[in-house]
Design a protein around this motif. Sequence first.
Motif, PDB file in Angstrom:
ATOM      1  N   LEU A   1      -5.471  10.738  -0.532  1.00  0.00           N
ATOM      2  CA  LEU A   1      -5.378   9.333  -0.814  1.00  0.00           C
ATOM      3  C   LEU A   1      -3.738   8.961  -0.535  1.00  0.00           C
ATOM      4  O   LEU A   1      -3.062   7.455  -0.092  1.00  0.00           O
ATOM      5  N   VAL A   2      -2.924   9.696  -1.693  1.00  0.00           N
ATOM      6  CA  VAL A   2      -1.572   9.499  -1.610  1.00  0.00           C
ATOM      7  C   VAL A   2      -1.192   9.346   0.209  1.00  0.00           C
ATOM      8  O   VAL A   2      -0.529   9.048   0.616  1.00  0.00           O
ATOM      9  N   ALA A   3      -1.790  10.105   0.679  1.00  0.00           N
ATOM     10  CA  ALA A   3      -1.149  11.064   1.902  1.00  0.00           C
ATOM     11  C   ALA A   3      -1.490   9.369   3.120  1.00  0.00           C
ATOM     12  O   ALA A   3      -0.433   9.088   3.642  1.00  0.00           O
ATOM     13  N   ARG A   4      -2.336   9.252   2.969  1.00  0.00           N
ATOM     14  CA  ARG A   4      -2.839   8.245   3.784  1.00  0.00           C
ATOM     15  C   ARG A   4      -1.930   7.013   3.459  1.00  0.00           C
ATOM     16  O   ARG A   4      -1.833   5.929   4.597  1.00  0.00           O
ATOM     17  N   CYS A   5      -1.706   6.678   2.225  1.00  0.00           N
ATOM     18  CA  CYS A   5      -0.970   5.601   1.502  1.00  0.00           C
ATOM     19  C   CYS A   5       0.949   5.945   2.059  1.00  0.00           C
ATOM     20  O   CYS A   5       1.207   4.716   2.120  1.00  0.00           O
ATOM     21  N   LEU A   6       0.955   6.391   1.894  1.00  0.00           N
ATOM     22  CA  LEU A   6       2.334   7.084   2.523  1.00  0.00           C
ATOM     23  C   LEU A   6       2.791   7.365   4.078  1.00  0.00           C
ATOM     24  O   LEU A   6       3.988   7.750   4.906  1.00  0.00           O
ATOM     25  N   ALA A   7       1.485   7.131   4.689  1.00  0.00           N
ATOM     26  CA  ALA A   7       1.863   6.831   6.285  1.00  0.00           C
ATOM     27  C   ALA A   7       3.325   6.279   6.642  1.00  0.00           C
ATOM     28  O   ALA A   7       2.998   4.698   6.606  1.00  0.00           O
TER      29      ALA A   7
ATOM     30  N   PRO B   1      -4.194   2.893   5.125  1.00  0.00           N
ATOM     31  CA  PRO B   1      -5.941   1.836   4.272  1.00  0.00           C
ATOM     32  C   PRO B   1      -5.731   0.713   4.040  1.00  0.00           C
ATOM     33  O   PRO B   1      -4.743   0.481   3.221  1.00  0.00           O
ATOM     34  N   GLN B   2      -6.268  -0.206   3.989  1.00  0.00           N
ATOM     35  CA  GLN B   2      -6.970  -1.011   3.301  1.00  0.00           C
ATOM     36  C   GLN B   2      -7.475  -0.875   2.250  1.00  0.00           C
ATOM     37  O   GLN B   2      -8.134  -0.082   1.546  1.00  0.00           O
ATOM     38  N   LEU B   3      -6.294  -2.221   0.957  1.00  0.00           N
ATOM     39  CA  LEU B   3      -7.061  -2.174  -0.970  1.00  0.00           C
ATOM     40  C   LEU B   3      -8.173  -1.600  -0.477  1.00  0.00           C
ATOM     41  O   LEU B   3      -8.711  -0.984  -1.502  1.00  0.00           O
ATOM     42  N   SER B   4      -9.562  -2.181   0.542  1.00  0.00           N
ATOM     43  CA  SER B   4     -11.044  -2.007  -0.275  1.00  0.00           C
ATOM     44  C   SER B   4     -11.604  -1.202   0.337  1.00  0.00           C
ATOM     45  O   SER B   4     -12.689  -1.077  -0.554  1.00  0.00           O
TER      46      SER B   4
ATOM     47  N   GLU C   1     -14.060   3.971  -1.990  1.00  0.00           N
ATOM     48  CA  GLU C   1     -13.725   5.141  -1.860  1.00  0.00           C
ATOM     49  C   GLU C   1     -14.135   5.607  -3.744  1.00  0.00           C
ATOM     50  O   GLU C   1     -14.468   6.340  -4.362  1.00  0.00           O
ATOM     51  N   LEU C   2     -13.092   4.567  -4.562  1.00  0.00           N
ATOM     52  CA  LEU C   2     -12.962   5.628  -6.208  1.00  0.00           C
ATOM     53  C   LEU C   2     -14.144   4.516  -6.908  1.00  0.00           C
ATOM     54  O   LEU C   2     -14.354   5.252  -8.302  1.00  0.00           O
ATOM     55  N   ALA C   3     -14.237   3.406  -6.212  1.00  0.00           N
ATOM     56  CA  ALA C   3     -15.138   2.656  -6.839  1.00  0.00           C
ATOM     57  C   ALA C   3     -16.355   2.021  -6.510  1.00  0.00           C
ATOM     58  O   ALA C   3     -16.670   0.618  -6.372  1.00  0.00           O
ATOM     59  N   PRO C   4     -17.606   3.004  -5.347  1.00  0.00           N
ATOM     60  CA  PRO C   4     -18.553   2.191  -4.405  1.00  0.00           C
ATOM     61  C   PRO C   4     -19.636   1.942  -5.451  1.00  0.00           C
ATOM     62  O   PRO C   4     -20.044   0.808  -4.347  1.00  0.00           O
ATOM     63  N   ASP C   5     -19.295   2.224  -6.716  1.00  0.00           N
ATOM     64  CA  ASP C   5     -20.901   1.126  -7.695  1.00  0.00           C
ATOM     65  C   ASP C   5     -20.333   0.225  -8.042  1.00  0.00           C
ATOM     66  O   ASP C   5     -21.364  -0.231  -8.870  1.00  0.00           O
TER      67      ASP C   5
ATOM     68  N   VAL D   1       1.255  -0.740  -0.097  1.00  0.00           N
ATOM     69  CA  VAL D   1       0.140  -0.166  -0.016  1.00  0.00           C
ATOM     70  C   VAL D   1       0.987   1.393   0.006  1.00  0.00           C
ATOM     71  O   VAL D   1       0.736   2.723  -0.504  1.00  0.00           O
ATOM     72  N   TYR D   2       2.331   0.830   0.773  1.00  0.00           N
ATOM     73  CA  TYR D   2       2.713   2.273   0.893  1.00  0.00           C
ATOM     74  C   TYR D   2       3.072   2.650  -0.256  1.00  0.00           C
ATOM     75  O   TYR D   2       3.391   3.632  -1.435  1.00  0.00           O
ATOM     76  N   ALA D   3       3.656   1.543  -1.302  1.00  0.00           N
ATOM     77  CA  ALA D   3       4.875   1.373  -2.565  1.00  0.00           C
ATOM     78  C   ALA D   3       3.715   2.198  -3.784  1.00  0.00           C
ATOM     79  O   ALA D   3       3.659   2.802  -4.403  1.00  0.00           O
ATOM     80  N   LEU D   4       2.442   1.661  -3.179  1.00  0.00           N
ATOM     81  CA  LEU D   4       0.794   2.231  -4.143  1.00  0.00           C
ATOM     82  C   LEU D   4       0.814   3.318  -3.999  1.00  0.00           C
ATOM     83  O   LEU D   4       0.908   4.010  -4.988  1.00  0.00           O
TER      84      LEU D   4
END
Length: 294
Positions: free
Chosen positions: A228-234, A241-244, A249-253, A199-202
């Motif tokens: 999004l980037v700030a949370r991934c780079l914690a 964040p979890q990948l789910s 968040e980005l594709a809720p439907d 997730v960090y690398a993403l």
Amino acid sequence: MATTQRIGPYSVVTRLDTSTSAHTSAPVQPPAPERRFIARSPDGDRTVLLSAPLPKADPGRFMAEADTSRYLLGPWVLPAVELAAPGGEAWHARPYVPALPLPTALAVNGGPLPERTVLALAVALAEALAVLHGQELAHAGVCPAAVLLAADGPRLGCFGAVRAAGPDGVPRWGAPGLDAASLPPEQAAGGQPRPLGDVYALGATLAYAATGHTAPERGELSAVLRSLVARCLARDPAHRPQLSDIIGELAPDSRTAVPAGDGWLGVGWLPARIVAAVAHQSASVLAAEVQLSP
């Protein structure tokens, strides 16, 4: 007449990672963790993406990771389908998909990618990693060069190619010429690769796609990407964040995260310059195939 380079039984058509120094306004390209080529089979029938380890990398580790990749699932991964014979030159082959490495795509585009393209990458790569983690594996090599942009969506490769075994057998960041900015801090400290490290690398990879480097200032990112980037780079994995959650968040439907048609990867998801460059690569490879055919 120039001699055709051969790797294993394959004839090299061209390198996948090409210099784009002519694009002076483009970001500096981070290195690829392996040598990558577009190549042809001896009978001229098949085109493959062929990878070989960097000169100072551990070929045994490279081949072990390539072997593991054969069992990976999901539409956005490029697992190996053929491996070098034991004891010979290390290489592995994957089916050829006309595509540009992410750093090359930024160079062709003359700079960072549009927000829509970056968000599409976020969803597709999060989906690919979620499937991988569901197989109880960690990628351990997510970085800009590991992402290939094809017309129908991204592909994630370089599985584990960044790992090199330390004296205690623990995979470490040890192969030469790698993009250390994408390395999770806990792995840099000697820890084993974990899913939250991916997730960090993403996050670092998405930051690169959006700005041209992996550690952007807050003002360089749009509001949605900044969060999004700030949370991934914690630095603390527990705060990532979890990948789910990213997919939700980005594709809720969407049941499949990246639907066809009007979804993230619909028409126009890639800038026109990159689409043209992918088409040019495909045409060039086709022309070279005629020359290489027996």
